[in-house]
Design an enzyme around this catalytic site. Structure first.
Site, PDB file in Angstrom:
ATOM      1  CB  ALA A  58      -9.078   2.471  -5.542  1.00 36.16           C
ATOM      2  CG  ASP A  60      -2.780   2.182  -2.050  1.00 41.51           C
ATOM      3  OD1 ASP A  60      -3.289   2.250  -0.772  1.00 41.51           O
ATOM      4  OD2 ASP A  60      -2.303   0.907  -2.360  1.00 41.51           O
ATOM      5  CG  ASP A 117      -0.523   0.092   2.407  1.00 39.80           C
ATOM      6  OD1 ASP A 117       0.740  -0.450   2.813  1.00 39.80           O
ATOM      7  OD2 ASP A 117      -0.928   0.691   3.412  1.00 39.80           O
ATOM      8  CB  THR A 118       3.403   2.713   2.390  1.00 37.49           C
ATOM      9  OG1 THR A 118       4.085   1.488   2.619  1.00 37.49           O
ATOM     10  CG2 THR A 118       2.463   3.071   3.472  1.00 37.49           C
ATOM     11  CG  LEU A 119       6.454  -0.214  -2.985  1.00 34.83           C
ATOM     12  CD1 LEU A 119       6.015  -0.341  -4.513  1.00 34.83           C
ATOM     13  CD2 LEU A 119       7.416   1.413  -3.032  1.00 34.83           C
ATOM     14  CG  ASN A 120       0.511  -0.055  -4.056  1.00 29.89           C
ATOM     15  OD1 ASN A 120       1.800  -0.578  -4.592  1.00 29.89           O
ATOM     16  ND2 ASN A 120      -0.365  -0.650  -3.860  1.00 29.89           N
TER      17      ASN A 120
HETATM   18  P1  ADP Z   1      -9.700   1.712  -1.032  1.00 27.04           P
HETATM   19  O1  ADP Z   1      -8.955   1.270  -2.054  1.00 27.04           O
HETATM   20  O2  ADP Z   1      -8.748   2.277   0.162  1.00 27.04           O
HETATM   21  O3  ADP Z   1     -10.778   0.985  -0.212  1.00 27.04           O
HETATM   22  P2  ADP Z   1     -11.882   3.327  -2.241  1.00 27.04           P
HETATM   23  O4  ADP Z   1     -12.695   2.056  -2.465  1.00 27.04           O
HETATM   24  O5  ADP Z   1     -12.694   4.161  -1.140  1.00 27.04           O
HETATM   25  O6  ADP Z   1     -10.542   2.980  -1.276  1.00 27.04           O
HETATM   26  O7  ADP Z   1     -11.523   4.039  -3.095  1.00 27.04           O
HETATM   27  C1  ADP Z   1     -10.649   5.204  -3.294  1.00 27.04           C
HETATM   28  C2  ADP Z   1     -11.157   6.387  -4.413  1.00 27.04           C
HETATM   29  O8  ADP Z   1     -11.003   5.501  -5.648  1.00 27.04           O
HETATM   30  C3  ADP Z   1     -12.542   6.623  -4.294  1.00 27.04           C
HETATM   31  O9  ADP Z   1     -12.598   7.783  -3.273  1.00 27.04           O
HETATM   32  C4  ADP Z   1     -12.909   6.821  -5.674  1.00 27.04           C
HETATM   33  O10 ADP Z   1     -12.409   8.109  -6.106  1.00 27.04           O
HETATM   34  C5  ADP Z   1     -12.161   5.992  -6.391  1.00 27.04           C
HETATM   35  N1  ADP Z   1     -13.078   5.028  -6.849  1.00 27.04           N
HETATM   36  C6  ADP Z   1     -12.983   3.540  -6.399  1.00 27.04           C
HETATM   37  N2  ADP Z   1     -13.938   2.817  -6.913  1.00 27.04           N
HETATM   38  C7  ADP Z   1     -14.594   3.652  -7.680  1.00 27.04           C
HETATM   39  C8  ADP Z   1     -15.512   3.273  -8.852  1.00 27.04           C
HETATM   40  N3  ADP Z   1     -16.016   1.945  -8.751  1.00 27.04           N
HETATM   41  N4  ADP Z   1     -15.939   4.401  -9.888  1.00 27.04           N
HETATM   42  C9  ADP Z   1     -15.237   5.493  -9.517  1.00 27.04           C
HETATM   43  N5  ADP Z   1     -14.286   5.634  -8.576  1.00 27.04           N
HETATM   44  C10 ADP Z   1     -13.964   4.864  -7.719  1.00 27.04           C
END
Ligand code: ADP
Length: 307
Positions: free
Chosen positions: A256, A258, A30-33
Protein backbone atom coordinates in the site's frame (compact mmCIF):
# COMPACT_ATOMS: atom_id res chain seq x y z
CA UNK A 1 13.90 12.42 -19.51
CA UNK A 2 13.79 11.94 -15.76
CA UNK A 3 15.90 9.10 -14.42
CA UNK A 4 15.08 7.54 -11.07
CA UNK A 5 17.30 5.06 -9.27
CA UNK A 6 15.67 2.96 -6.54
CA UNK A 7 18.16 1.39 -4.13
CA UNK A 8 17.43 -1.63 -1.95
CA UNK A 9 16.72 -5.32 -1.81
CA UNK A 10 14.66 -7.39 -4.22
CA UNK A 11 13.79 -10.79 -2.75
CA UNK A 12 12.50 -14.04 -4.14
CA UNK A 13 8.87 -14.43 -3.09
CA UNK A 14 7.28 -17.86 -2.70
CA UNK A 15 3.51 -17.38 -2.63
CA UNK A 16 1.20 -20.31 -1.86
CA UNK A 17 -1.04 -21.77 -4.57
CA UNK A 18 -4.38 -23.48 -3.97
CA UNK A 19 -2.82 -26.96 -3.82
CA UNK A 20 -1.20 -27.44 -0.41
CA UNK A 21 2.60 -27.38 -0.49
CA UNK A 22 2.86 -25.68 -3.90
CA UNK A 23 4.18 -22.14 -4.41
CA UNK A 24 4.65 -19.64 -7.18
CA UNK A 25 7.99 -17.86 -7.39
CA UNK A 26 7.94 -14.10 -7.81
CA UNK A 27 10.14 -11.14 -6.95
CA UNK A 28 9.36 -8.31 -4.53
CA UNK A 29 10.70 -5.93 -1.90
CA UNK A 30 9.65 -2.47 -0.78
CA UNK A 31 11.89 -0.32 -3.02
CA UNK A 32 11.47 -2.75 -5.90
CA UNK A 33 7.68 -2.49 -5.56
CA UNK A 34 7.90 1.29 -5.82
CA UNK A 35 10.23 1.01 -8.84
CA UNK A 36 7.77 -1.40 -10.49
CA UNK A 37 4.81 0.98 -10.01
CA UNK A 38 6.91 3.93 -11.22
CA UNK A 39 7.87 2.05 -14.39
CA UNK A 40 4.26 1.04 -15.04
CA UNK A 41 2.88 4.52 -14.40
CA UNK A 42 5.51 6.54 -16.25
CA UNK A 43 6.26 4.14 -19.13
CA UNK A 44 8.50 5.99 -21.59
CA UNK A 45 8.27 9.26 -19.68
CA UNK A 46 11.05 8.21 -17.29
CA UNK A 47 13.87 5.74 -16.93
CA UNK A 48 13.50 3.71 -13.74
CA UNK A 49 16.62 1.83 -12.63
CA UNK A 50 17.19 -0.51 -9.72
CA UNK A 51 20.44 -0.66 -7.77
CA UNK A 52 21.17 -3.66 -5.61
CA UNK A 53 23.48 -6.66 -5.45
CA UNK A 54 22.49 -10.18 -6.52
CA UNK A 55 24.35 -13.47 -6.89
CA UNK A 56 25.69 -15.21 -9.97
CA UNK A 57 23.24 -18.13 -9.54
CA UNK A 58 20.35 -19.05 -11.83
CA UNK A 59 17.71 -17.47 -9.60
CA UNK A 60 19.63 -14.17 -9.68
CA UNK A 61 19.66 -14.43 -13.49
CA UNK A 62 15.90 -14.95 -13.43
CA UNK A 63 15.47 -11.95 -11.16
CA UNK A 64 17.39 -9.70 -13.54
CA UNK A 65 15.48 -11.07 -16.52
CA UNK A 66 12.25 -10.29 -14.68
CA UNK A 67 13.33 -6.70 -13.97
CA UNK A 68 14.32 -6.27 -17.62
CA UNK A 69 10.92 -7.55 -18.75
CA UNK A 70 9.23 -5.10 -16.40
CA UNK A 71 11.32 -2.28 -17.96
CA UNK A 72 13.30 -1.63 -14.78
CA UNK A 73 16.95 -0.89 -15.62
CA UNK A 74 19.47 -3.41 -14.28
CA UNK A 75 22.72 -2.09 -15.81
CA UNK A 76 24.34 -1.05 -12.53
CA UNK A 77 23.24 -4.06 -10.42
CA UNK A 78 26.25 -5.74 -8.77
CA UNK A 79 26.90 -9.51 -8.98
CA UNK A 80 28.44 -11.40 -6.02
CA UNK A 81 29.69 -14.91 -6.67
CA UNK A 82 29.57 -15.83 -2.96
CA UNK A 83 25.99 -14.68 -2.26
CA UNK A 84 22.41 -15.37 -3.37
CA UNK A 85 19.20 -13.29 -3.18
CA UNK A 86 17.13 -13.15 -0.01
CA UNK A 87 13.92 -15.17 0.01
CA UNK A 88 10.59 -15.10 1.80
CA UNK A 89 7.71 -17.53 1.91
CA UNK A 90 4.11 -16.63 2.52
CA UNK A 91 2.05 -19.10 4.55
CA UNK A 92 -1.73 -18.98 4.57
CA UNK A 93 -3.42 -20.17 7.72
CA UNK A 94 -7.15 -19.64 8.24
CA UNK A 95 -7.03 -16.82 5.68
CA UNK A 96 -4.21 -15.01 7.56
CA UNK A 97 -0.86 -14.50 5.83
CA UNK A 98 2.38 -14.96 7.70
CA UNK A 99 5.88 -14.44 6.35
CA UNK A 100 9.14 -16.36 6.88
CA UNK A 101 12.37 -14.72 5.72
CA UNK A 102 15.80 -15.99 4.68
CA UNK A 103 17.66 -12.78 4.03
CA UNK A 104 20.37 -12.38 6.67
CA UNK A 105 23.13 -13.34 4.18
CA UNK A 106 21.52 -11.96 1.04
CA UNK A 107 23.63 -10.47 -1.75
CA UNK A 108 21.73 -7.18 -1.34
CA UNK A 109 23.37 -6.68 2.05
CA UNK A 110 26.62 -5.98 0.17
CA UNK A 111 25.17 -3.30 -2.12
CA UNK A 112 26.98 -0.42 -0.38
CA UNK A 113 30.46 -1.89 0.08
CA UNK A 114 31.86 0.59 -2.41
CA UNK A 115 30.88 4.24 -2.63
CA UNK A 116 32.15 4.24 -6.20
CA UNK A 117 29.59 1.63 -7.25
CA UNK A 118 26.81 3.79 -5.82
CA UNK A 119 28.20 6.93 -7.51
CA UNK A 120 28.28 5.05 -10.81
CA UNK A 121 24.67 3.91 -10.37
CA UNK A 122 23.54 7.45 -9.55
CA UNK A 123 25.52 9.21 -12.28
CA UNK A 124 23.18 11.33 -14.38
CA UNK A 125 20.13 10.41 -12.28
CA UNK A 126 17.60 13.00 -11.09
CA UNK A 127 16.08 11.11 -8.17
CA UNK A 128 17.43 8.52 -5.72
CA UNK A 129 14.76 6.52 -3.90
CA UNK A 130 15.69 4.68 -0.68
CA UNK A 131 13.89 3.28 2.35
CA UNK A 132 14.55 2.45 5.95
CA UNK A 133 14.76 -1.20 4.88
CA UNK A 134 17.60 -0.31 2.49
CA UNK A 135 19.45 1.18 5.47
CA UNK A 136 18.53 -1.65 7.84
CA UNK A 137 20.06 -4.46 5.77
CA UNK A 138 23.50 -2.78 5.57
CA UNK A 139 26.48 -3.22 7.91
CA UNK A 140 27.10 0.04 9.86
CA UNK A 141 30.12 1.10 7.79
CA UNK A 142 28.28 0.48 4.51
CA UNK A 143 25.29 2.51 5.71
CA UNK A 144 27.68 5.43 6.25
CA UNK A 145 29.01 4.87 2.70
CA UNK A 146 25.48 4.92 1.25
CA UNK A 147 24.48 8.05 3.16
CA UNK A 148 27.71 9.76 2.05
CA UNK A 149 27.01 8.89 -1.58
CA UNK A 150 23.45 10.22 -1.27
CA UNK A 151 24.71 13.43 0.27
CA UNK A 152 27.12 13.91 -2.60
CA UNK A 153 24.38 13.10 -5.13
CA UNK A 154 22.20 15.72 -3.52
CA UNK A 155 24.87 18.41 -3.41
CA UNK A 156 25.36 17.82 -7.15
CA UNK A 157 21.67 18.66 -7.70
CA UNK A 158 19.94 15.28 -7.32
CA UNK A 159 16.80 14.79 -5.22
CA UNK A 160 16.63 12.16 -2.48
CA UNK A 161 13.27 10.55 -1.70
CA UNK A 162 13.01 8.47 1.47
CA UNK A 163 10.37 6.18 2.99
CA UNK A 164 11.44 5.43 6.59
CA UNK A 165 9.61 2.07 6.46
CA UNK A 166 10.46 1.20 10.08
CA UNK A 167 11.19 -2.52 10.57
CA UNK A 168 12.56 -2.97 14.10
CA UNK A 169 13.21 -6.69 13.49
CA UNK A 170 15.89 -5.78 10.94
CA UNK A 171 17.76 -3.52 13.40
CA UNK A 172 19.93 -4.43 16.41
CA UNK A 173 17.94 -2.03 18.63
CA UNK A 174 15.44 0.82 18.46
CA UNK A 175 17.90 3.67 18.93
CA UNK A 176 20.19 2.45 16.13
CA UNK A 177 17.10 2.39 13.91
CA UNK A 178 15.76 5.81 14.87
CA UNK A 179 19.23 7.43 14.66
CA UNK A 180 19.85 6.04 11.16
CA UNK A 181 16.36 7.03 10.00
CA UNK A 182 16.87 10.63 11.12
CA UNK A 183 20.31 10.74 9.50
CA UNK A 184 18.77 9.74 6.19
CA UNK A 185 15.90 12.18 6.68
CA UNK A 186 18.42 15.03 7.09
CA UNK A 187 19.63 14.52 3.54
CA UNK A 188 16.23 13.87 1.97
CA UNK A 189 14.11 16.26 -0.06
CA UNK A 190 10.91 14.24 0.19
CA UNK A 191 10.04 11.95 3.13
CA UNK A 192 7.07 9.56 2.87
CA UNK A 193 6.47 7.95 6.30
CA UNK A 194 3.53 5.95 7.67
CA UNK A 195 2.19 7.41 10.88
CA UNK A 196 1.39 4.18 12.71
CA UNK A 197 5.03 3.01 12.71
CA UNK A 198 6.33 6.50 13.46
CA UNK A 199 3.98 6.88 16.44
CA UNK A 200 5.32 3.65 17.92
CA UNK A 201 9.03 4.35 17.46
CA UNK A 202 9.25 8.15 17.61
CA UNK A 203 6.30 8.82 19.93
CA UNK A 204 4.50 11.15 17.50
CA UNK A 205 0.99 11.81 18.82
CA UNK A 206 -0.47 12.86 15.45
CA UNK A 207 0.42 12.59 11.73
CA UNK A 208 1.18 16.33 11.84
CA UNK A 209 3.80 15.65 14.55
CA UNK A 210 5.41 13.11 12.23
CA UNK A 211 5.37 15.60 9.36
CA UNK A 212 6.86 18.37 11.50
CA UNK A 213 9.66 16.16 12.85
CA UNK A 214 10.82 15.32 9.30
CA UNK A 215 10.33 18.90 8.10
CA UNK A 216 12.51 20.14 10.98
CA UNK A 217 15.13 17.59 9.94
CA UNK A 218 15.22 19.37 6.58
CA UNK A 219 12.74 17.69 4.22
CA UNK A 220 11.01 20.13 1.91
CA UNK A 221 8.01 17.87 1.44
CA UNK A 222 6.64 15.31 3.88
CA UNK A 223 3.58 13.19 3.12
CA UNK A 224 2.37 11.15 6.09
CA UNK A 225 0.33 8.06 5.21
CA UNK A 226 -1.95 6.56 7.80
CA UNK A 227 -3.69 3.43 6.48
CA UNK A 228 -7.32 4.36 5.74
CA UNK A 229 -6.92 7.52 7.85
CA UNK A 230 -6.26 11.12 6.90
CA UNK A 231 -3.07 11.84 4.91
CA UNK A 232 -1.16 14.91 6.08
CA UNK A 233 1.23 16.76 3.77
CA UNK A 234 3.62 19.47 4.90
CA UNK A 235 5.38 21.41 2.17
CA UNK A 236 7.32 24.62 2.73
CA UNK A 237 5.41 25.29 5.95
CA UNK A 238 1.97 24.70 4.39
CA UNK A 239 -0.14 21.82 5.69
CA UNK A 240 -2.82 20.06 3.66
CA UNK A 241 -5.04 17.14 4.57
CA UNK A 242 -6.49 14.47 2.31
CA UNK A 243 -8.96 11.69 2.90
CA UNK A 244 -8.33 8.41 1.05
CA UNK A 245 -11.44 7.05 -0.64
CA UNK A 246 -12.86 4.44 1.72
CA UNK A 247 -12.10 0.91 0.56
CA UNK A 248 -14.78 -1.52 1.67
CA UNK A 249 -13.05 -4.57 0.19
CA UNK A 250 -9.46 -4.12 1.44
CA UNK A 251 -8.10 -7.67 1.11
CA UNK A 252 -4.32 -7.24 1.29
CA UNK A 253 -2.44 -4.12 2.34
CA UNK A 254 0.92 -5.40 1.04
CA UNK A 255 2.65 -2.60 -0.90
CA UNK A 256 0.00 0.00 0.00
CA UNK A 257 2.70 2.44 1.05
CA UNK A 258 5.09 1.44 -1.75
CA UNK A 259 2.48 2.02 -4.45
CA UNK A 260 1.37 5.26 -2.79
CA UNK A 261 4.96 6.54 -2.97
CA UNK A 262 5.16 5.65 -6.68
CA UNK A 263 1.83 7.33 -7.40
CA UNK A 264 2.97 10.49 -5.65
CA UNK A 265 6.40 10.62 -7.31
CA UNK A 266 5.15 9.75 -10.78
CA UNK A 267 2.55 12.50 -10.53
CA UNK A 268 5.15 15.04 -9.42
CA UNK A 269 7.51 13.98 -12.23
CA UNK A 270 4.88 14.75 -14.87
CA UNK A 271 4.15 18.10 -13.24
CA UNK A 272 0.95 17.39 -11.28
CA UNK A 273 0.33 19.71 -8.33
CA UNK A 274 1.25 18.48 -4.85
CA UNK A 275 -2.35 18.12 -3.71
CA UNK A 276 -3.38 16.25 -6.86
CA UNK A 277 -0.32 14.04 -6.55
CA UNK A 278 -1.49 12.99 -3.07
CA UNK A 279 -5.01 12.31 -4.37
CA UNK A 280 -3.69 10.14 -7.20
CA UNK A 281 -1.30 8.31 -4.91
CA UNK A 282 -4.17 7.48 -2.57
CA UNK A 283 -6.34 6.32 -5.49
CA UNK A 284 -3.59 3.96 -6.66
CA UNK A 285 -2.97 2.61 -3.14
CA UNK A 286 -6.71 2.07 -2.64
CA UNK A 287 -6.80 -0.13 -5.74
CA UNK A 288 -3.70 -2.02 -4.60
CA UNK A 289 -5.26 -2.91 -1.22
CA UNK A 290 -8.38 -4.15 -3.02
CA UNK A 291 -6.32 -6.92 -4.67
CA UNK A 292 -4.11 -9.72 -3.40
CA UNK A 293 -0.34 -9.40 -3.85
CA UNK A 294 2.20 -6.57 -3.93
CA UNK A 295 2.38 -5.86 -7.66
CA UNK A 296 -1.15 -5.33 -8.95
CA UNK A 297 -1.26 -4.62 -12.66
CA UNK A 298 -5.03 -3.99 -12.53
CA UNK A 299 -4.34 -1.04 -10.24
CA UNK A 300 -2.33 0.78 -12.91
CA UNK A 301 -3.76 -0.51 -16.17
CA UNK A 302 -6.87 1.67 -16.05
CA UNK A 303 -4.52 4.42 -17.27
CA UNK A 304 -6.40 7.18 -15.50
CA UNK A 305 -3.77 8.00 -12.89
CA UNK A 306 -1.08 9.54 -15.03
CA UNK A 307 -2.13 11.32 -18.20
P1 ADP B 1 2.25 1.23 4.69
O1 ADP B 1 1.95 0.16 3.67
O2 ADP B 1 3.56 1.91 4.41
O3 ADP B 1 2.06 0.83 6.11
P2 ADP B 1 -0.24 2.64 4.96
O4 ADP B 1 -0.87 1.43 5.55
O5 ADP B 1 -0.20 3.85 5.80
O6 ADP B 1 1.22 2.37 4.40
O7 ADP B 1 -1.03 2.91 3.62
C1 ADP B 1 -0.52 3.70 2.57
C2 ADP B 1 -1.68 4.33 1.82
O8 ADP B 1 -2.49 3.28 1.28
C3 ADP B 1 -2.59 5.15 2.69
O9 ADP B 1 -2.15 6.50 2.80
C4 ADP B 1 -3.90 5.06 1.91
O10 ADP B 1 -3.90 6.01 0.85
C5 ADP B 1 -3.85 3.66 1.32
N1 ADP B 1 -4.57 2.71 2.19
C6 ADP B 1 -4.04 1.80 3.03
N2 ADP B 1 -5.01 1.07 3.65
C7 ADP B 1 -6.19 1.54 3.17
C8 ADP B 1 -7.57 1.22 3.39
N3 ADP B 1 -7.94 0.25 4.24
N4 ADP B 1 -8.49 1.93 2.72
C9 ADP B 1 -8.13 2.91 1.86
N5 ADP B 1 -6.86 3.26 1.59
C10 ADP B 1 -5.89 2.58 2.24
Amino acid sequence: MTRIVAIGECMVEMAPLAEAGTYRMGFAGDTLNTAWYLAKLLKDRAQVDYFTAVGTDAVSDQMLAYLDRETIGTASILRRADRTPGLYMIQLQDGERSFSYWRSQSAARTLAQSGQDIDTALRGADIAYVSGITLAILPDADRVTLLGALEQFRSAGGAVVFDPNLRPKLWPDASTMTDAIMQAARLSDIVLPSHEDEATWFGDATPLDTAERYAHAGAQTVVVKNGPGEIVMLHGGRTSRHHPEPVTDAVDTTAAGDSFNAGFLASRIIGTSLDQAVERAARLAARVVSHRGALVIEAVSAGDLIN
